[in-house]
Design a protein around this motif. Structure first.
Motif, PDB file in Angstrom:
ATOM      1  N   ASN A 203      17.698  32.089  11.250  1.00 57.85           N
ATOM      2  CA  ASN A 203      19.209  32.110  10.867  1.00 57.85           C
ATOM      3  C   ASN A 203      18.973  32.061   9.148  1.00 57.85           C
ATOM      4  O   ASN A 203      18.234  31.488   8.649  1.00 57.85           O
ATOM      5  CB  ASN A 203      20.088  30.916  11.422  1.00 57.85           C
ATOM      6  CG  ASN A 203      21.504  31.119  11.362  1.00 57.85           C
ATOM      7  OD1 ASN A 203      22.136  31.760  10.434  1.00 57.85           O
ATOM      8  ND2 ASN A 203      22.099  30.861  12.452  1.00 57.85           N
ATOM      9  N   MET A 204      20.237  32.753   8.654  1.00 54.56           N
ATOM     10  CA  MET A 204      20.223  32.894   7.170  1.00 54.56           C
ATOM     11  C   MET A 204      20.927  31.973   6.633  1.00 54.56           C
ATOM     12  O   MET A 204      21.384  32.186   5.388  1.00 54.56           O
ATOM     13  CB  MET A 204      20.816  34.298   7.144  1.00 54.56           C
ATOM     14  CG  MET A 204      19.735  35.317   7.117  1.00 54.56           C
ATOM     15  SD  MET A 204      18.612  35.502   5.927  1.00 54.56           S
ATOM     16  CE  MET A 204      19.185  35.919   4.686  1.00 54.56           C
ATOM     17  N   PHE A 205      21.325  30.533   7.170  1.00 59.98           N
ATOM     18  CA  PHE A 205      22.201  29.868   6.427  1.00 59.98           C
ATOM     19  C   PHE A 205      21.421  28.912   5.415  1.00 59.98           C
ATOM     20  O   PHE A 205      22.138  28.498   4.657  1.00 59.98           O
ATOM     21  CB  PHE A 205      22.983  28.966   7.298  1.00 59.98           C
ATOM     22  CG  PHE A 205      22.541  28.343   8.663  1.00 59.98           C
ATOM     23  CD1 PHE A 205      21.300  27.593   8.594  1.00 59.98           C
ATOM     24  CD2 PHE A 205      23.346  28.774   9.781  1.00 59.98           C
ATOM     25  CE1 PHE A 205      21.265  27.029   9.638  1.00 59.98           C
ATOM     26  CE2 PHE A 205      22.514  28.104  10.847  1.00 59.98           C
ATOM     27  CZ  PHE A 205      21.531  27.277  10.969  1.00 59.98           C
ATOM     28  N   THR A 206      20.203  28.513   5.632  1.00 61.74           N
ATOM     29  CA  THR A 206      19.609  27.709   4.669  1.00 61.74           C
ATOM     30  C   THR A 206      18.209  28.257   4.320  1.00 61.74           C
ATOM     31  O   THR A 206      17.544  28.775   5.032  1.00 61.74           O
ATOM     32  CB  THR A 206      19.385  26.233   5.281  1.00 61.74           C
ATOM     33  OG1 THR A 206      18.748  26.151   6.111  1.00 61.74           O
ATOM     34  CG2 THR A 206      20.821  25.666   5.353  1.00 61.74           C
ATOM     35  N   TYR A 207      17.789  27.911   3.140  1.00 63.46           N
ATOM     36  CA  TYR A 207      16.477  28.254   2.652  1.00 63.46           C
ATOM     37  C   TYR A 207      15.671  27.552   3.468  1.00 63.46           C
ATOM     38  O   TYR A 207      14.464  28.194   3.510  1.00 63.46           O
ATOM     39  CB  TYR A 207      16.237  27.782   1.240  1.00 63.46           C
ATOM     40  CG  TYR A 207      14.852  28.103   0.620  1.00 63.46           C
ATOM     41  CD1 TYR A 207      14.505  29.140   0.216  1.00 63.46           C
ATOM     42  CD2 TYR A 207      14.125  26.895   0.589  1.00 63.46           C
ATOM     43  CE1 TYR A 207      13.230  29.359  -0.519  1.00 63.46           C
ATOM     44  CE2 TYR A 207      12.587  27.220   0.082  1.00 63.46           C
ATOM     45  CZ  TYR A 207      12.436  28.406  -0.096  1.00 63.46           C
ATOM     46  OH  TYR A 207      11.154  28.646  -0.644  1.00 63.46           O
ATOM     47  N   GLU A 208      15.574  26.360   3.874  1.00 61.55           N
ATOM     48  CA  GLU A 208      14.708  25.530   4.641  1.00 61.55           C
ATOM     49  C   GLU A 208      14.276  26.212   6.057  1.00 61.55           C
ATOM     50  O   GLU A 208      13.330  25.969   6.371  1.00 61.55           O
ATOM     51  CB  GLU A 208      15.080  24.036   4.800  1.00 61.55           C
ATOM     52  CG  GLU A 208      16.432  23.913   6.062  1.00 61.55           C
ATOM     53  CD  GLU A 208      16.815  22.526   6.174  1.00 61.55           C
ATOM     54  OE1 GLU A 208      16.223  22.060   6.914  1.00 61.55           O
ATOM     55  OE2 GLU A 208      17.873  22.160   5.423  1.00 61.55           O
ATOM     56  N   ALA A 423      29.653  21.539   5.316  1.00 63.55           N
ATOM     57  CA  ALA A 423      29.110  21.184   6.688  1.00 63.55           C
ATOM     58  C   ALA A 423      27.908  20.042   6.245  1.00 63.55           C
ATOM     59  O   ALA A 423      26.933  20.719   5.861  1.00 63.55           O
ATOM     60  CB  ALA A 423      28.742  22.182   7.478  1.00 63.55           C
ATOM     61  N   SER A 424      28.044  18.746   6.438  1.00 64.43           N
ATOM     62  CA  SER A 424      27.091  17.984   6.000  1.00 64.43           C
ATOM     63  C   SER A 424      25.641  17.936   6.634  1.00 64.43           C
ATOM     64  O   SER A 424      24.574  17.601   6.239  1.00 64.43           O
ATOM     65  CB  SER A 424      27.586  16.303   5.846  1.00 64.43           C
ATOM     66  OG  SER A 424      27.928  16.213   7.061  1.00 64.43           O
ATOM     67  N   TYR A 425      26.075  18.414   8.034  1.00 66.39           N
ATOM     68  CA  TYR A 425      24.907  18.563   8.831  1.00 66.39           C
ATOM     69  C   TYR A 425      23.777  19.792   8.589  1.00 66.39           C
ATOM     70  O   TYR A 425      22.629  19.721   8.978  1.00 66.39           O
ATOM     71  CB  TYR A 425      25.007  18.656  10.282  1.00 66.39           C
ATOM     72  CG  TYR A 425      25.880  19.954  10.796  1.00 66.39           C
ATOM     73  CD1 TYR A 425      24.987  20.708  11.439  1.00 66.39           C
ATOM     74  CD2 TYR A 425      27.187  19.809  10.604  1.00 66.39           C
ATOM     75  CE1 TYR A 425      25.877  22.029  11.706  1.00 66.39           C
ATOM     76  CE2 TYR A 425      28.061  20.991  11.122  1.00 66.39           C
ATOM     77  CZ  TYR A 425      27.171  21.936  11.528  1.00 66.39           C
ATOM     78  OH  TYR A 425      27.840  23.162  12.002  1.00 66.39           O
ATOM     79  N   LEU A 426      24.207  20.806   7.652  1.00 66.91           N
ATOM     80  CA  LEU A 426      23.681  22.016   7.426  1.00 66.91           C
ATOM     81  C   LEU A 426      23.231  21.849   5.682  1.00 66.91           C
ATOM     82  O   LEU A 426      22.186  22.147   5.352  1.00 66.91           O
ATOM     83  CB  LEU A 426      24.343  23.247   7.657  1.00 66.91           C
ATOM     84  CG  LEU A 426      24.216  23.603   9.009  1.00 66.91           C
ATOM     85  CD1 LEU A 426      25.046  24.836   9.176  1.00 66.91           C
ATOM     86  CD2 LEU A 426      22.694  23.867   9.590  1.00 66.91           C
ATOM     87  N   PHE A 427      24.443  21.499   5.040  1.00 69.31           N
ATOM     88  CA  PHE A 427      24.186  21.512   3.683  1.00 69.31           C
ATOM     89  C   PHE A 427      24.052  20.355   2.843  1.00 69.31           C
ATOM     90  O   PHE A 427      24.991  20.091   2.020  1.00 69.31           O
ATOM     91  CB  PHE A 427      25.463  22.603   3.073  1.00 69.31           C
ATOM     92  CG  PHE A 427      25.522  23.729   3.869  1.00 69.31           C
ATOM     93  CD1 PHE A 427      24.828  24.797   3.775  1.00 69.31           C
ATOM     94  CD2 PHE A 427      26.606  24.012   4.710  1.00 69.31           C
ATOM     95  CE1 PHE A 427      24.576  26.031   4.421  1.00 69.31           C
ATOM     96  CE2 PHE A 427      26.781  25.302   5.340  1.00 69.31           C
ATOM     97  CZ  PHE A 427      25.883  26.052   5.189  1.00 69.31           C
ATOM     98  N   THR A 439      22.575  29.517   1.170  1.00 72.91           N
ATOM     99  CA  THR A 439      23.619  30.489   0.883  1.00 72.91           C
ATOM    100  C   THR A 439      24.660  30.603   2.101  1.00 72.91           C
ATOM    101  O   THR A 439      25.684  31.191   2.086  1.00 72.91           O
ATOM    102  CB  THR A 439      23.028  31.872   0.613  1.00 72.91           C
ATOM    103  OG1 THR A 439      22.313  32.411   1.985  1.00 72.91           O
ATOM    104  CG2 THR A 439      22.292  31.825  -0.490  1.00 72.91           C
ATOM    105  N   GLY A 440      24.410  29.886   2.941  1.00 71.42           N
ATOM    106  CA  GLY A 440      25.412  30.050   4.522  1.00 71.42           C
ATOM    107  C   GLY A 440      26.821  29.609   3.992  1.00 71.42           C
ATOM    108  O   GLY A 440      27.519  30.145   4.958  1.00 71.42           O
TER     109      GLY A 440
END
Length: 585
Positions: A203-208, A423-427, A439-440
């Motif tokens: 998925n493209m939402f986080t660098y990790e 959203a604290s569980y992603l970012f 970038t998500g």
């Protein structure tokens, strides 16, 4: 955001090519896999066939599987002395593949057979002796095959048959004589990149979770902004699920820029907003207005000239009318390459008006953006550098596999502030890397497909000059078609003058209509010609080209060329085929 740097990531002159190792087998799949995957192709073939069991050439691997496949073991003995196991798909199910215990061998064999099916389809797509389409009516396909979903699993032999059946009735969009849509062609590097993207399945939402893909999106969008003409490639952007969503992003951001309170308080907190676009623009502008609560009645259509270009004086007149009513003009969407005529709105004049009245200027260059890659044709988008946002679809004129659409924004940070929800569980804000690469939160989506890699890999393989050659060739073919039919008996052009894009719009007039007066009866009969010829094209499977009415013009053909496989001979064939299929009408 810090720059990832140059070298491997950047778009330089390096083409990344090299002499592929000889995989040492006559099997076509191994040869092609080696070209796509380097040493991995050798390894896969060795795993599948071993050193002593390399297949003989000539078998049709896509034939129905009634026989078992030998699969090599993975031991280190050279030569291998292990007995080879036969894989009988009739007794295997998806649960026998990885991650099942001992699932490696059947998995490699199964994927090899899927690859055989895919590669044979790829080769046939470029074979002019094959049909573009094996057309069946919906009820015929529904009756001929059982497409229903069941509670119990089918075996892998049946699964492979489903793969074959699906491609048998698929449209060969890479066929040199497929001209039906703006997105045509089948690029081999782009195809390989799509396979890799699906294999990575992230998925493209986080660098990790997508480190390389996030960096590639950064450098690719920056390069696209540089080509647009924004200094140093500054700004922002995102890859979205198609041009319609990119255009809606532009409308969303333009509204937020003027009235940031709308994010929390909604449309009730702002005055009535009005958007402007040409009467030849894409329907997605109205769809976006409906989705965002702005309303389709708040999208004003501006008159076009005879070539389909927006008339600036009418734009300014309508803006003044709206302002006098107390409404707020917030966006003008100009089009660079309209869907039907391929027209380019006068961007410089539109930019002047937007600056004068402080209105967000968006350019829908979904179809025409690719011309920015051509030194010969990029002048048609003069003024695009003054836009606040640009939609650009590489999956159209640049031949990148679907889907690949970018929304570019001149002001950095605006997209983030418009869409972020923290959203604290992603970012999480205490991660150990530069959070600007997460970038998500600037996207409307949470789950976002990796669309950048195929564009990036094709760019590395072709270079900017390769895209330029592709685009110049397609424009030349369009002019070739125009020059042939403009004075040819039985053809009438929809508008005078050579096309600006690859859109060539014309009527084919059968012999029975050529001597009739230009009246309502003739137009009524002429409106039925293109649909009948198109239906015959599909039933014969020889070619495909689109038709439509527009304004007061009855059904006419709209020919577009974006497939680099097309040649002058294919254009000649199209003309002859239209005449063959339409002469008795």
């Amino acid at each position: 955001m810090a720059s990832p740097g140059s070298g491997f990531w950047s778009f330089g002159s390096e083409d990344g090519s090299g002499d592929p190792e000889n995989p040492g087998t006559a099997r076509a799949w191994c040869q092609v896999a080696q070209k796509f995957t380097g040493g991995l192709g050798n390894k896969l073939c060795a795993l599948l066939y071993g050193d002593a069991d390399k297949p003989a050439d000539g078998g049709d691997s896509a034939a129905p599987r009634g026989s078992a496949r030998k699969v090599a073991c993975t031991c280190d003995q050279k030569p291998c002395r292990c007995s080879h196991t036969k894989v009988d798909y009739a007794f295997l199910h998806a649960t026998d593949l990885l991650p099942a215990c001992d699932g490696e061998r059947p998995t490699l064999a199964f994927l090899q057979d899927v690859m055989d099916i895919l590669l044979q389809y790829v080769v046939k797509s470029f074979d002019r002796s094959t049909k573009v389409i094996d057309f069946h009516y919906p009820n015929e396909l529904l009756q001929e095959y059982n497409w229903e979903l069941a509670d119990q699993p089918q075996n892998l032999e049946e699964i492979l048959m489903h793969c074959q059946t699906t491609l048998r009735y698929a449209i060969k969009t890479g066929h040199p004589r497929y001209f039906n849509q703006l997105s045509t062609g089948l690029d081999m590097v782009g195809l390989a990149a799509d396979w890799l993207t699906s294999t990575a399945n992230t998925n493209m939402f986080t660098y990790e979770i997508a480190p390389v893909f996030v960096l590639l999106e950064y450098v690719t969008l920056k390069k696209m902004r540089e080509i647009i003409g924004w200094p140093g490639g500054s700004g922002d952007g995102i890859f979205s699920p198609g041009g319609a969503i990119s255009n809606m992003y532009a409308m969303l951001i333009a509204r937020y820029k003027m009235f940031p309170e709308v994010k929390e308080k909604g449309m009730a907190a702002v005055p009535r907003l009005i958007a402007f676009t040409s009467e030849h623009s894409h329907f997605s502008l109205k769809k976006g207005a409906a989705a965002l609560g702005i309303g389709t009645d708040s999208v004003i259509l501006i008159k076009c000239d005879e070539r389909g270009k927006m008339i600036p004086s009418d734009l300014e007149r309508r803006i003044l009318e709206v302002k006098q009513k107390g409404f707020v003009p917030f966006l003008v969407s100009a089009t660079a390459g309209t869907t039907v005529y391929g027209a380019f709105d006068p961007l410089l004049a539109v930019a002047d008006i937007c600056k004068k009245y402080k209105i967000w200027m968006h350019v829908d260059a979904a179809w025409g953006g690719g011309l920015l890659m051509s030194r010969k044709h990029k002048w048609k988008l003069s003024g695009v550098e003054r836009a606040n946002s640009v939609t650009w679809n590489p999956h159209k004129m640049m031949g990148v596999p679907l889907q690949c659409s970018a929304l570019l924004v001149r002001e950095e940070g605006l997209m983030q502030s418009c869409n972020q929800m923290h959203a604290s569980y992603l970012f999480q804000q205490d991660k150990h890397y530069d959070l600007s690469y997460d970038t998500g939160d600037k996207a409307l989506q949470c789950g976002r497909h990796v669309d950048v890699f195929k564009l990036w890999l094709m760019w590395r393989a072709k270079g900017t000059t390769g895209f330029e050659a592709h685009i110049d060739k397609c424009l030349e073919l369009a002019e070739y078609l125009y020059n042939i039919i403009k004075n040819r008996e039985g053809y009438e052009m929809i508008f005078d003058g050579k096309p600006q894009h690859t859109n060539v719009c014309f009527w084919y007039v059968p012999p029975s209509l050529r001597t009739l007066e230009d009246n309502e009866e003739r137009m009524s009969r002429l409106s039925k010609v293109a649909p009948v010829i198109k239906a015959r094209m599909m039933e014969y499977g020889t070619t495909m080209v689109s038709y439509q009415p527009l304004g007061d013009k009855v059904n006419f053909f709209r020919m577009v060329i974006s497939n680099p496989a097309a040649t002058h001979q294919d254009i000649d064939f199209l003309i002859e085929e239209i005449e063959r299929l339409g002469q008795d009408l």
